[in-house]
Write an enzyme that holds these catalytic residues in place. Structure first.
Site, mmCIF file in Angstrom:
data_model
loop_
_atom_site.group_PDB
_atom_site.id
_atom_site.type_symbol
_atom_site.label_atom_id
_atom_site.label_comp_id
_atom_site.label_asym_id
_atom_site.label_seq_id
_atom_site.Cartn_x
_atom_site.Cartn_y
_atom_site.Cartn_z
ATOM 1 N N HIS A 115 44.599 49.265 59.686
ATOM 2 C CA HIS A 115 44.537 47.821 59.871
ATOM 3 C C HIS A 115 44.277 47.074 58.565
ATOM 4 O O HIS A 115 44.795 45.986 58.353
ATOM 5 C CB HIS A 115 43.434 47.493 60.882
ATOM 6 C CG HIS A 115 43.453 46.076 61.366
ATOM 7 N ND1 HIS A 115 44.506 45.552 62.081
ATOM 8 C CD2 HIS A 115 42.551 45.071 61.232
ATOM 9 C CE1 HIS A 115 44.247 44.284 62.385
ATOM 10 N NE2 HIS A 115 43.076 43.965 61.869
ATOM 11 N N SER B 95 46.058 39.628 61.413
ATOM 12 C CA SER B 95 45.381 40.085 62.626
ATOM 13 C C SER B 95 45.339 38.945 63.652
ATOM 14 O O SER B 95 46.383 38.427 64.035
ATOM 15 C CB SER B 95 43.984 40.612 62.262
ATOM 16 O OG SER B 95 43.427 41.353 63.325
ATOM 17 N N ASP C 83 47.397 51.775 62.402
ATOM 18 C CA ASP C 83 46.547 50.666 62.838
ATOM 19 C C ASP C 83 46.157 50.850 64.303
ATOM 20 O O ASP C 83 47.024 50.916 65.181
ATOM 21 C CB ASP C 83 47.303 49.343 62.659
ATOM 22 C CG ASP C 83 46.406 48.120 62.762
ATOM 23 O OD1 ASP C 83 45.313 48.230 63.340
ATOM 24 O OD2 ASP C 83 46.816 47.065 62.264
#
Length: 696
Positions: A665, A545, A630
């Site tokens: 995610h 991320s 995501d």
């Protein structure tokens, strides 16, 4: 580079997915952002096949890592039993199950056990299942929960009469959070706007129908947040007297209160927002305790009369230069304060017992098992509890739950994560180093390895994040034992932008100071080599991320610093994402990265955004991972990086992309699939570090 031969290419460039799907009129690969274009899925699936083909010679290693991981952990997991007012609750996960089953029994009858939520059964009809929130009514007669079955962080609300009523879906397309009012008939929940920002809080009245099944009335809007940089959250004070509705951006917050027993009351603003001022609160009868950073950048604790929250805020813990106050939890007897020591980058818990006049009669720190470590207040739901549950963990200490008696000081072990196999926690060694960054700042670096290998330069995986003030306190990993057993070291760079050394550490790595994060990461890498911990030719980098941004930007600055990198759902198209306010969560990120509508901000972001700074440099071999659903870092960010690195053709090894087409995610929701995915990336790391070979 000795980790893998530079000629270990995938296949002829004209056969690659990048060559076949390249569009001459779009060298930036922006067409991948069109989710409805069938060629997007075709491209991702082709890249997945290419990745699977490359990994085929490592499949046997992947399976060994996966099964080795399973053999080291206790697969049948029994959660801690937590007594509430009427029942005691716990979860159990079967040996072969992906998801837990929740149980309870009456507090006075531990033989009368009953299942009240079976997530394993609910998951059988879904490829993906994520529990958003689970909330018991105060009388423990109703259970409400939210589920995401796509991975896009959009949830449905379910309600059932306990213990064995039928689950009824009441709402769809809502946020994950739930809170019960104390009337046992009212639920509060959040809704998203078009950018998936929790922008409103709603009140849902509930009744029991003639057949005993739950029935919902008409939802009523309680609070709406119009500012696109703010989002809403829900909570309740431990005293159960107040519902807390929080509106917050990355650097400003505002709380609204509703009497928990009168949920139809209009919310009252506790204190209006003030740009750059954050506060949180808890409650004891007669007083609110407010943690805030108004004229106190490291936060201070004040107390204010419950009847007049707009009145004088009286100081309890003054602002200090060497620590940040992170949280306050109120009990009938006093407060538990969580704080972070700036010099040692260490969290601790502080007990304040208050006398009848509100004065501090006892002030002490709870002991730490070791340093560095993680320490947190566990699930202690009772307002008058004098036996606190604590959670401890470190790189060498498996997750441990303790009960600390405030009266006797006795500490009782409740549970410790069991570890099996040939590498026990006591055979590990952890060390804290201090790197010197480009501007002279000292950067904490944590490293763990086998104790018998300490003192020798080892192949090393360096992990970092460095955003949002998130801390990387030490955590134990069973999967990591598979890597350490094979002679690898694992290190964490606690770079600026995280909160590891308190609030100043966060502020020194965001907005105009963001480059500090990248320089800190590279300084951590160099210090590991200089101190003889790591082999300079065998260091891999890992970032997920916003950590993918950290690693990607660091590789652009020093492409030869690492022999390999894993970028998991990496935030690498920073400028283009921040230029699109219609994307989920973008506007809420302005206070973290800046608003590129401002020319100076755009120039600053452009200077470090990984995709905007690619050139024909010798990047290391890279394994990129994305997820189709995501909503935080869209699948196209790692896909674009894969395509453009492949086109440049200057990487020192293969560039691989794998997109999970059924996850969001956080990756796979079931634990076995998640562990198998982890084994795949670990196989890549071991190969890249030269600890395993890839034949065929």
């Amino acid at each position: 580079m000795k980790a893998q031969p530079p000629h270990d290419n995938l296949q002829r460039p004209d056969d690659s997915p990048v060559a076949r799907f390249r569009r001459a009129d779009d060298p930036e690969w922006h067409w991948l952002e069109n989710r409805d274009d069938p060629e997007v899925i075709a491209f991702l699936e082709a890249a997945n096949r290419e990745s699977a083909s490359w990994f085929a010679p490592l499949d046997e290693l992947v399976e060994r890592l996966y099964h080795g991981h399973l053999a080291r952990r206790e697969l049948a997991v029994h959660g801690l039993r937590t007594p509430l007012d009427h029942f005691t609750y716990w979860s159990e996960t079967a040996v072969d199950a992906d998801y837990p089953v929740w149980w309870r029994h009456p507090n006075d009858r531990d033989d009368a056990v009953e299942i009240f939520l079976d997530l394993q059964a609910r998951a059988e009809s879904h490829h993906f299942l994520e529990l958003g929130d689970m909330a018991l009514s105060p009388d423990e007669a109703w259970l409400a929960w939210t589920e995401d079955t796509r991975g896009d962080e959009t949830f449905a609300l379910f309600l059932k009469r306990l213990p064995d009523g039928e689950a009824v879906k009441l709402l769809e397309e809502i946020g994950p959070e739930l809170t019960w009012a104390e009337d046992n008939q009212t639920l509060l929940y959040t809704r998203y706007d078009a950018t998936q920002r929790p922008e409103s809080i709603w009140r849902l009245p509930l009744t029991k129908g003639a057949d005993g099944a739950p029935e919902a009335g008409e939802p009523t809007l309680v609070l709406r947040e119009e500012d696109p940089e703010f989002w809403l959250g829900l909570g309740k004070t431990r005293s159960r007297e107040w519902l807390v509705l929080e509106s917050a951006s990355k650097d400003t917050s505002e709380c609204h209160l509703v009497p928990a027993r009168q949920p139809a009351t209009a919310p009252r603003c506790f204190r209006g927002r003030e740009s750059g001022v954050e506060y949180s609160l808890d409650h004891r009868p007669g007083h609110f305790y407010v943690l805030h950073n108004r004229q106190a950048p490291h936060f201070r604790l004040d107390v204010v009369d419950e009847a007049d929250p707009a009145g004088d805020w009286r100081p309890m813990i003054a602002h200090r230069q060497d620590e940040t106050l992170e949280g306050v939890d109120a009990f009938t007897w006093g407060l538990v304060i969580s704080a972070r020591d700036h010099h040692q980058a260490q969290v601790y818990l502080r007990i304040l017992e208050l006398d009848d006049a509100g004065g501090i009669g006892r002030d002490e720190r709870l002991p730490l098992p070791e340093t560095p470590c993680s320490l947190a207040l566990g699930d202690s739901p009772h307002f008058d509890a004098r036996r606190l549950r604590l959670r401890e963990e470190s790189f060498t200490l498996p997750v441990t739950w303790l009960e600390h008696d405030l009266d006797s000081g006795e500490r009782r072990l409740l549970k410790r994560q069991p570890i099996h196999g040939d590498l026990a926690p006591e055979q590990l060694a952890c060390e804290r180093l201090w790197a010197t960054s480009h501007d002279g700042e000292r950067i904490p670096v944590s490293v763990v390895m086998r104790a018998d290998l300490a003192g020798h330069p080892l192949p090393t995986l360096l992990y970092g994040y460095g955003a949002y003030g998130e801390v990387l306190d030490p955590w134990f990993s069973v999967a990591r034992l598979e890597l350490l057993a094979r002679g690898m070291a694992f290190a964490v760079a606690h770079v600026r932008g995280g909160g590891d050394r308190g609030e100043p550490w966060y502020l020194a790595g965001k907005l105009e100071h963001k480059e500090n994060s990248f320089r800190d990461f590279l300084a951590a890498r160099d210090t590991l080599v200089e101190k003889g911990i790591s082999d300079g030719e065998q260091i891999a980098a890992y970032g997920a991320s916003a950590g993918g941004l950290l690693v990607g930007a660091s590789l652009n600055l020093a492409p030869k610093a690492f022999c390999a990198a894993v970028l998991d759902v990496p935030f690498v198209d920073v400028l283009r994402t921040m230029e699109n306010p219609d994307l989920p969560l973008t506007t809420a990120e302005y206070t973290e990265w800046g608003n590129p509508d401002e020319p100076d901000t755009r120039k600053r972001i452009r200077a470090y955004s990984p995709l905007d700074n690619l050139s024909a440099q010798p990047w290391p071999t890279v394994f990129l991972q994305g997820s189709w659903h995501d909503t935080r870092v869209p699948y196209w960010e790692p896909a674009k990086l894969y395509a453009r690195l492949t086109e440049l053709g200057t990487a020192r090894g293969p560039v691989l992309l794998r997109t999970d087409m059924a996850a969001g995610h956080g990756g796979a929701s079931g634990r076995f699939k998640a562990w198998h995915d982890n084994a795949r990336q670990d196989a890549f790391i071991l190969w890249a570090l030269g600890l395993e070979t890839r034949e065929g």
